[in-house]
Design a protein around this motif. Structure first.
Motif, PDB file in Angstrom:
ATOM      1  N   GLY A 174      43.281  43.469  55.968  1.00 52.90           N
ATOM      2  CA  GLY A 174      44.780  43.842  56.067  1.00 52.90           C
ATOM      3  C   GLY A 174      45.293  43.365  54.900  1.00 52.90           C
ATOM      4  N   GLN A 175      44.500  43.065  53.790  1.00 52.59           N
ATOM      5  CA  GLN A 175      45.126  42.767  52.341  1.00 52.59           C
ATOM      6  C   GLN A 175      45.065  44.531  51.344  1.00 52.59           C
ATOM      7  N   ILE A 176      44.676  45.423  52.276  1.00 49.76           N
ATOM      8  CA  ILE A 176      45.467  46.748  50.853  1.00 49.76           C
ATOM      9  C   ILE A 176      45.367  47.559  52.014  1.00 49.76           C
ATOM     10  N   THR A 177      45.676  48.125  52.248  1.00 51.54           N
ATOM     11  CA  THR A 177      46.375  49.818  52.531  1.00 51.54           C
ATOM     12  C   THR A 177      44.948  50.302  52.414  1.00 51.54           C
ATOM     13  N   ASP A 178      44.592  52.329  53.443  1.00 46.72           N
ATOM     14  CA  ASP A 178      43.974  52.262  53.654  1.00 46.72           C
ATOM     15  C   ASP A 178      43.929  53.520  52.224  1.00 46.72           C
ATOM     16  N   VAL A 179      45.112  53.545  52.280  1.00 50.34           N
ATOM     17  CA  VAL A 179      45.109  54.832  50.781  1.00 50.34           C
ATOM     18  C   VAL A 179      44.879  54.313  49.441  1.00 50.34           C
ATOM     19  N   GLN A 180      45.754  52.467  49.145  1.00 49.09           N
ATOM     20  CA  GLN A 180      44.790  51.666  48.528  1.00 49.09           C
ATOM     21  C   GLN A 180      43.160  51.310  48.220  1.00 49.09           C
ATOM     22  N   ALA A 181      43.000  51.780  49.200  1.00 51.58           N
ATOM     23  CA  ALA A 181      41.265  51.380  49.186  1.00 51.58           C
ATOM     24  C   ALA A 181      41.015  52.743  49.536  1.00 51.58           C
ATOM     25  N   VAL A 182      41.112  53.374  49.674  1.00 49.75           N
ATOM     26  CA  VAL A 182      40.546  55.536  49.218  1.00 49.75           C
ATOM     27  C   VAL A 182      40.926  55.792  47.446  1.00 49.75           C
ATOM     28  N   HIS A 183      42.157  55.765  47.250  1.00 56.91           N
ATOM     29  CA  HIS A 183      41.718  55.681  45.805  1.00 56.91           C
ATOM     30  C   HIS A 183      40.903  54.877  45.356  1.00 56.91           C
ATOM     31  N   ALA A 184      41.097  53.908  45.088  1.00 58.43           N
ATOM     32  CA  ALA A 184      39.698  52.321  44.986  1.00 58.43           C
ATOM     33  C   ALA A 184      39.101  53.189  44.413  1.00 58.43           C
ATOM     34  N   LEU A 185      38.271  53.361  46.195  1.00 60.48           N
ATOM     35  CA  LEU A 185      36.498  53.735  45.859  1.00 60.48           C
ATOM     36  C   LEU A 185      36.334  55.391  45.710  1.00 60.48           C
ATOM     37  N   SER A 186      37.518  55.804  45.133  1.00 59.93           N
ATOM     38  CA  SER A 186      37.151  57.216  44.631  1.00 59.93           C
ATOM     39  C   SER A 186      36.232  57.268  42.920  1.00 59.93           C
ATOM     40  N   ALA A 187      36.158  56.071  42.569  1.00 63.65           N
ATOM     41  CA  ALA A 187      35.656  55.281  41.031  1.00 63.65           C
ATOM     42  C   ALA A 187      34.187  55.385  41.574  1.00 63.65           C
ATOM     43  N   SER A 188      33.414  55.538  42.680  1.00 67.67           N
ATOM     44  CA  SER A 188      32.234  54.790  42.874  1.00 67.67           C
ATOM     45  C   SER A 188      30.840  56.101  41.637  1.00 67.67           C
ATOM     46  N   ARG A 189      31.356  57.224  42.421  1.00 65.37           N
ATOM     47  CA  ARG A 189      30.507  58.393  41.716  1.00 65.37           C
ATOM     48  C   ARG A 189      29.237  58.014  42.712  1.00 65.37           C
TER      49      ARG A 189
ATOM     50  N   ALA B  57      26.147  47.009  36.915  1.00 65.08           N
ATOM     51  CA  ALA B  57      27.123  45.996  36.492  1.00 65.08           C
ATOM     52  C   ALA B  57      28.761  46.908  35.772  1.00 65.08           C
ATOM     53  N   GLU B  58      28.554  48.248  35.269  1.00 67.52           N
ATOM     54  CA  GLU B  58      29.537  49.290  34.832  1.00 67.52           C
ATOM     55  C   GLU B  58      30.960  49.634  35.513  1.00 67.52           C
ATOM     56  N   ARG B  59      29.661  49.877  36.309  1.00 66.36           N
ATOM     57  CA  ARG B  59      30.356  50.428  37.570  1.00 66.36           C
ATOM     58  C   ARG B  59      31.526  49.989  38.614  1.00 66.36           C
ATOM     59  N   ALA B  60      30.483  48.517  38.907  1.00 61.98           N
ATOM     60  CA  ALA B  60      31.734  47.392  39.648  1.00 61.98           C
ATOM     61  C   ALA B  60      32.680  47.315  38.572  1.00 61.98           C
ATOM     62  N   HIS B  61      32.957  46.866  37.189  1.00 66.77           N
ATOM     63  CA  HIS B  61      33.848  47.141  36.516  1.00 66.77           C
ATOM     64  C   HIS B  61      34.897  48.232  36.829  1.00 66.77           C
ATOM     65  N   GLU B  62      34.310  48.907  36.596  1.00 62.70           N
ATOM     66  CA  GLU B  62      34.971  50.415  37.035  1.00 62.70           C
ATOM     67  C   GLU B  62      36.020  50.502  38.672  1.00 62.70           C
ATOM     68  N   ILE B  63      35.483  49.809  39.366  1.00 58.86           N
ATOM     69  CA  ILE B  63      36.363  49.884  41.075  1.00 58.86           C
ATOM     70  C   ILE B  63      36.613  48.739  41.207  1.00 58.86           C
ATOM     71  N   GLN B  64      36.738  47.820  39.870  1.00 65.80           N
ATOM     72  CA  GLN B  64      37.753  46.733  40.422  1.00 65.80           C
ATOM     73  C   GLN B  64      38.947  47.047  39.456  1.00 65.80           C
ATOM     74  N   THR B  65      38.944  47.583  38.493  1.00 65.52           N
ATOM     75  CA  THR B  65      40.119  48.645  37.557  1.00 65.52           C
ATOM     76  C   THR B  65      40.660  49.405  38.522  1.00 65.52           C
ATOM     77  N   LYS B  66      40.177  49.848  39.174  1.00 70.38           N
ATOM     78  CA  LYS B  66      40.149  51.306  39.826  1.00 70.38           C
ATOM     79  C   LYS B  66      41.476  50.423  41.106  1.00 70.38           C
ATOM     80  N   LEU B  67      40.990  49.510  41.891  1.00 72.11           N
ATOM     81  CA  LEU B  67      41.764  48.959  42.774  1.00 72.11           C
ATOM     82  C   LEU B  67      42.688  48.402  42.831  1.00 72.11           C
ATOM     83  N   ASP B  68      42.525  47.544  40.997  1.00 68.53           N
ATOM     84  CA  ASP B  68      43.898  46.600  40.273  1.00 68.53           C
ATOM     85  C   ASP B  68      45.100  48.213  40.706  1.00 68.53           C
TER      86      ASP B  68
END
Length: 284
Positions: free
Chosen positions: A203-218, A255-266
């Motif tokens: 319950g910390q973030i919404t479904d929309v926020q999560a989906v947009h953050a995860l789009s950085a995965s590649r 490790a670089e991808r992890a930074h991208e995911i965190q940035t996209k989540l923020d």
């Protein structure tokens, strides 16, 4: 399953690519020449010889496994798909019940559509390797999922993050539907991505926020073979050796991808803070 590596063929490929005689390869890889030629003759090298040879080739700039991915992809027949499976200690049998129940879609034989994605799951294991397969999905019941709410809920359920909602009819309908398929094709979710999903599940973030953050995965798609009929369609091409230098390069990319995911989540938290539903709202 054929668990030997294609050592002999790879040695001759490296010799041709580097225009280097075999003795010089042994010298460059710091392998005793007699041991090197014995391994070539029997095509049965020790792990030390494998590591020395493939590590030497990688440091020389040869990306054998990535090149093979392209060659194998170009050689497919119509309807065939090239897939990769990362293994920590080798695969004796392709088993639809061989994985843990708390994997993304419970039991199944998991493959990825790219070599790099398969590698990232086993880059930290000392004896890991990647298997290349080809398959034709014709005649199989295939469920295709996208990066959406159903995909996230499925993974959170199987990984044990939705215990509170296990009796909810919306969730049960999603899981029940998936039982009717031989193969599930869905976006890959590694542990870095799952941490984002967990924030949604508690319950910390919404479904929309999560989906947009995860789009950085590649990371591309995963193919989960759920039945005996499904795994029987898989034809092994090769077991690929992963040298230590290649694993280290993969870890750096992860490790670089992890930074991208965190940035996209923020960013997603800010940009979509008024959009979407929290987990309790989804299961009203």
């Amino acid at each position: 399953m054929e668990n030997r590596y294609r050592f002999e063929k790879d040695v001759h490929l490296v010799a041709e690519s580097l225009t280097m005689p075999l003795g010089k390869i042994a010298e460059g890889a710091k392998i005793p020449e007699s041991s090197f030629y014995d391994a070539l003759k029997n095509n049965d090298p020790s792990r030390n010889i494998l590591e020395a040879f493939y590590g030497f080739a990688y440091k020389k700039g040869l990306r054998l496994n990535k090149a093979k991915e392209e060659i194998y992809g170009e050689g497919l027949n119509n309807g065939e798909v090239l897939l990769f499976h990362g293994s920590s200690n080798g695969v004796d049998e392709v088993d639809p019940k061989g994985s843990r129940k708390n994997c993304d879609f419970s039991n199944g034989f998991y493959c990825e559509e790219s070599y790099s994605s398969a590698l990232c799951f086993v880059e930290g294991d000392p004896n890991s390797s990647v298997y290349a397969f080809k398959t034709d999905l014709g005649g199989l019941r295939v469920l295709r999922l996208q990066s959406d709410l159903e995909w996230m809920l499925s993974i959170c359920y199987y990984r044990g993050s939705l215990v509170k909602y296990e009796g909810n009819n919306k969730l049960l309908d999603i899981i029940k539907k998936q039982q009717d398929y031989d193969v599930i094709i869905a976006p890959i979710a590694d542990n870095k991505m799952y941490r984002v999903m967990q924030q949604f599940a508690i319950g910390q973030i919404t479904d929309v926020q999560a989906v947009h953050a995860l789009s950085a995965s590649r990371l591309g798609k995963q193919y989960v073979f759920k039945t005996e009929k499904a795994v029987s369609s898989l034809k092994e091409i090769e077991r690929m050796y992963i040298s230590a230098p290649e694993k280290e390069a993969s870890k750096a990319g992860s490790a670089e991808r992890a930074h991208e995911i965190q940035t996209k989540l923020d960013l997603a938290k800010r940009e979509y803070r008024r959009e979407g539903r929290y987990i309790d709202e989804v299961f009203k």
